[in-house]
Enzyme design. Structure first.
Site, PDB file in Angstrom:
ATOM      1  N   ASP A   9       0.863  -1.175   0.000  1.00 19.86           N
ATOM      2  CA  ASP A   9       0.000   0.000   0.000  1.00 19.86           C
ATOM      3  C   ASP A   9       0.905   1.232   0.000  1.00 19.86           C
ATOM      4  O   ASP A   9       1.701   1.424   0.912  1.00 19.86           O
ATOM      5  CB  ASP A   9      -0.865  -0.041   1.280  1.00 19.86           C
ATOM      6  CG  ASP A   9      -2.005   0.950   1.217  1.00 19.86           C
ATOM      7  OD1 ASP A   9      -2.153   1.631   0.188  1.00 19.86           O
ATOM      8  OD2 ASP A   9      -2.741   1.038   2.212  1.00 19.86           O
ATOM      9  N   ASP A 103      -2.993   2.359  -6.114  1.00 24.51           N
ATOM     10  CA  ASP A 103      -1.873   2.381  -5.170  1.00 24.51           C
ATOM     11  C   ASP A 103      -1.788   1.148  -4.269  1.00 24.51           C
ATOM     12  O   ASP A 103      -1.172   1.210  -3.204  1.00 24.51           O
ATOM     13  CB  ASP A 103      -1.940   3.643  -4.303  1.00 24.51           C
ATOM     14  CG  ASP A 103      -3.053   3.593  -3.269  1.00 24.51           C
ATOM     15  OD1 ASP A 103      -4.043   2.888  -3.510  1.00 24.51           O
ATOM     16  OD2 ASP A 103      -2.928   4.251  -2.235  1.00 24.51           O
ATOM     17  N   GLU A 104      -2.383   0.050  -4.690  1.00 26.28           N
ATOM     18  CA  GLU A 104      -2.426  -1.139  -3.838  1.00 26.28           C
ATOM     19  C   GLU A 104      -2.327  -2.409  -4.658  1.00 26.28           C
ATOM     20  O   GLU A 104      -2.901  -2.488  -5.742  1.00 26.28           O
ATOM     21  CB  GLU A 104      -3.776  -1.193  -3.128  1.00 26.28           C
ATOM     22  CG  GLU A 104      -3.747  -0.830  -1.674  1.00 26.28           C
ATOM     23  CD  GLU A 104      -5.117  -1.003  -1.085  1.00 26.28           C
ATOM     24  OE1 GLU A 104      -5.535  -2.141  -0.907  1.00 26.28           O
ATOM     25  OE2 GLU A 104      -5.755   0.025  -0.842  1.00 26.28           O
TER      26      GLU A 104
END
Length: 385
Positions: A9, A103-104
DNA sequence: TCTGGGGTCCTAGGACCC
DNA sequence: TCTGGGGTCCTAGGACCC
């Protein structure tokens, strides 16, 4: 054999990219988000979070809490490019890589650990590589399942690395607030607290019978997760099920002509995206939100699966008419779905007209790709000078 | 405080068919 | 005259996630 799942993350992703591109922002409270009116926080730097600012917070509230914050507009394209770069850094570690959002991501390393490596050592290497190659920080969680790895990565942000060894899942989760459990949002949290459940451990100890029917199928799933059972697989390529666009007006709109014009522009965008990804939509959903934040949806199945603006817009406009909607409108949106691959297109005697429109649309897509989105537009959408 | 935009999944009722 | 039961599809709304 227990699985080895890593969740990665990025830390304050959008805000960190802004600091990267504008170094003078370093050390300052930075908020990335929409306009002060009707906007929300998309990301906040840790300096801004110290003032109680967090994502999804209304912009007005964020600025009240942190008036000295530097507000930067959302630059989706930039974040997307960075996201792609990061994924190329993750890809060499395993073919079982699932990108969850910009973003993960999850990595399943169970059968892909190099000799002498551990989940923790690979996670540490990923953190170092990303920092070196992009200048950005990230937090990682290593566990036997996706949800637990995610909760682990969340625990020591920023730049954290938390490992939950096999067998220690339940003990790791037990002290955490019930709202931290994945799948427990505001509504479920309220219901669980009413049952006396305040931590994940409280839920894990709850007899299944006390959950009753009020949580549906998710009840037993939440219970299993709280007890550390977490076996959902890492799936590299998920099929998209819908593509939609929506917009919130700066001020409420009542004029039907304005709503229709917006709807056409949104539908045009959706249709272009369908063609770009080689999908046909079997249906269309119209979404409307009024000045009191009441939201309705109206959907319909298309006579034929389609990816052309005219067919989708005709359906969306008919839904708008049938909705008898006369409220001041703050948001309007259109979603195409469910989707099927365009390769499945059926030969159809009545689809010839559609076929011509698709050829025109394809030519327009090509012009936009070459000269930019502003190079060509519908006469109905052209700005009056 | 006054609430974006992109999605996924579940529920529940009614239509429709056998 | 009043009536079963299962399966599937469609639609509307809501919870949830990032």
């Amino acid at each position: 054999m227990p699985r080895i799942i890593v969740h990665i993350d990025m830390d304050a992703f959008f805000a960190s990219i802004e600091v990267l591109d504008y170094p003078e922002l370093r050390g300052k409270p930075v908020i990335v988000g929409g306009p002060a009116v009707r906007g929300v926080v998309s990301a906040a730097s840790y300096e801004a979070r110290a003032f109680g600012v967090h994502s999804a917070m209304p912009m007005g509230e964020a600025l009240r809490r942190c008036p000295q914050a530097v507000v930067m507009p959302v630059r989706g394209g930039r974040y997307h490019d960075m996201s792609r770069h990061i994924m190329t850094l993750l890809a060499p570690h395993t073919p079982l890589l699932e990108q969850m959002s910009v973003d993960e991501a999850y990595l399943d390393l169970t059968h892909w650990l190099p000799a002498g490596a551990t989940g923790a050592s690979v996670a540490a290497e990923i953190q170092t590589t990303i920092a070196r190659e992009t200048g950005l920080g990230c937090s990682l969680g290593v566990a036997t399942g996706k949800a637990i790895a995610k909760m682990a990565s969340d625990l020591r942000k920023p730049r954290g690395l938390v490992v939950v060894p096999p067998g220690e899942e339940a003990a790791f989760l037990a002290p955490l607030e019930i709202g931290k459990l994945r799948g427990v949002g505001a509504a479920t949290e309220r219901k669980l607290r009413a049952l006396g459940v305040h931590t994940i451990g409280d839920l894990a100890r709850l007899p299944a019978t006390r959950l009753g029917g009020q949580f549906g199928v998710v009840g037993p799933e939440l219970l299993a997760l709280a007890q550390g059972r977490d076996d959902s697989p890492v799936v590299p390529e998920r099929q998209a099920k819908s593509i939609g666009r929506e917009t919130t007006y700066w001020t409420d709109v009542t004029e039907r002509a304005v709503l229709e014009r917006t709807l056409l522009a949104l539908t045009d965008d959706v249709a272009e995206s369908l063609r770009r990804h080689d999908f046909l939509a079997r249906g269309v959903t119209l979404k409307l939100r009024d000045d009191a934040f009441r939201t309705i949806t109206r959907s319909t199945t298309l006579p034929e699966p389609s990816d052309v603006t005219e067919a989708l817009y005709a359906a969306a406009r008919a839904l708008l008419t049938a909705a008898r909607w006369h409220r001041p409108t703050r948001l309007i949106g259109v979603t195409a779905g469910p989707l099927q691959p365009a390769a499945d297109r059926q030969f159809n005697l009545f689809a010839e007209d559609d076929d011509k429109k698709r050829k025109v649309a394809g030519a327009i897509d090509a012009i936009k790709a070459r000269f930019g989105n502003d190079a060509i537009t519908r006469a109905r959408l052209a700005k009056k000078e």
